[in-house]
Write an enzyme that holds these catalytic residues in place. Structure first.
Site, PDB file in Angstrom:
ATOM      1  N   GLU A  15      43.146  41.353  35.344  1.00 10.48           N
ATOM      2  CA  GLU A  15      42.745  42.487  35.866  1.00 10.48           C
ATOM      3  C   GLU A  15      43.192  43.563  35.040  1.00 10.48           C
ATOM      4  O   GLU A  15      42.631  44.605  34.689  1.00 10.48           O
ATOM      5  CB  GLU A  15      43.213  42.640  37.506  1.00 10.48           C
ATOM      6  N   GLU A  75      41.310  43.712  31.819  1.00 11.73           N
ATOM      7  CA  GLU A  75      39.749  44.133  32.198  1.00 11.73           C
ATOM      8  C   GLU A  75      39.574  45.831  32.353  1.00 11.73           C
ATOM      9  O   GLU A  75      38.514  46.204  32.084  1.00 11.73           O
ATOM     10  CB  GLU A  75      39.132  43.801  33.608  1.00 11.73           C
ATOM     11  N   GLU A  76      40.812  46.084  32.912  1.00  6.72           N
ATOM     12  CA  GLU A  76      40.932  47.566  33.234  1.00  6.72           C
ATOM     13  C   GLU A  76      41.583  48.534  32.186  1.00  6.72           C
ATOM     14  O   GLU A  76      41.168  49.607  31.977  1.00  6.72           O
ATOM     15  CB  GLU A  76      41.729  47.957  34.425  1.00  6.72           C
TER      16      GLU A  76
END
Length: 147
Positions: A22, A25-26
């Site tokens: 995460e 991805e961010e």
């Protein structure tokens, strides 16, 4: 509102792997799972698909500091000094509390706040599970009984 990166686990994905994925991805930042810091439990959360919600907060070690954030998930993304994050009013209560936990860990030692992960054999042959807990002192790790 300022918040830490996060998201949902994929089926069968471990907690640390979810956090690392995460964050990448961010933010575009590759990192390594270090520990579990805290767990938030919430019931009747509208975004939890009618289920009780567990939000698990991990401490990661970044491999770089260059941000290349996902504009589909974030309006803005930047490194922030923990003292500034604690003082800002434009954040969530959980982000403010986690910033305080991290600051305490930096100042006093992460051993005071971290839950480490240990992989142990399950009762089912060939299977393992991950147990998250405060680190045991060496003399307790090797203890065979009431020494």
């Amino acid at each position: 509102m300022w918040k830490f990166p996060g998201g949902l686990s994929e089926p069968g994905e471990d907690i640390g792997d979810t956090a690392v994925r995460e964050v990448f991805e961010e933010t575009g930042i590759k990192s390594e799972f270090k520990s579990l810091l805290s767990i938030r439990q919430q019931h009747a959360n509208p975004g939890a698909f009618g289920k009780s919600d567990m939000y698990i907060i991990c401490r990661l070690k970044p491999y770089s500091f260059t941000i290349n954030f996902c504009q589909h998930e974030c309006l803005r993304c930047e490194w922030m000094d923990l003292n500034d994050l604690i003082k800002t009013e434009n954040t969530t209560p959980i982000t403010s509390r986690v910033a305080r936990l991290l600051l305490y860990g930096y100042r006093e030692g992460f051993d005071k706040i971290d839950f480490t992960m240990e992989e142990l054999p399950a009762v089912y042959t060939g299977l393992f599970y991950k147990l998250y807990h405060k680190e045991l002192p060496d003399n307790y790790r090797t203890m065979t009984g009431m020494d």
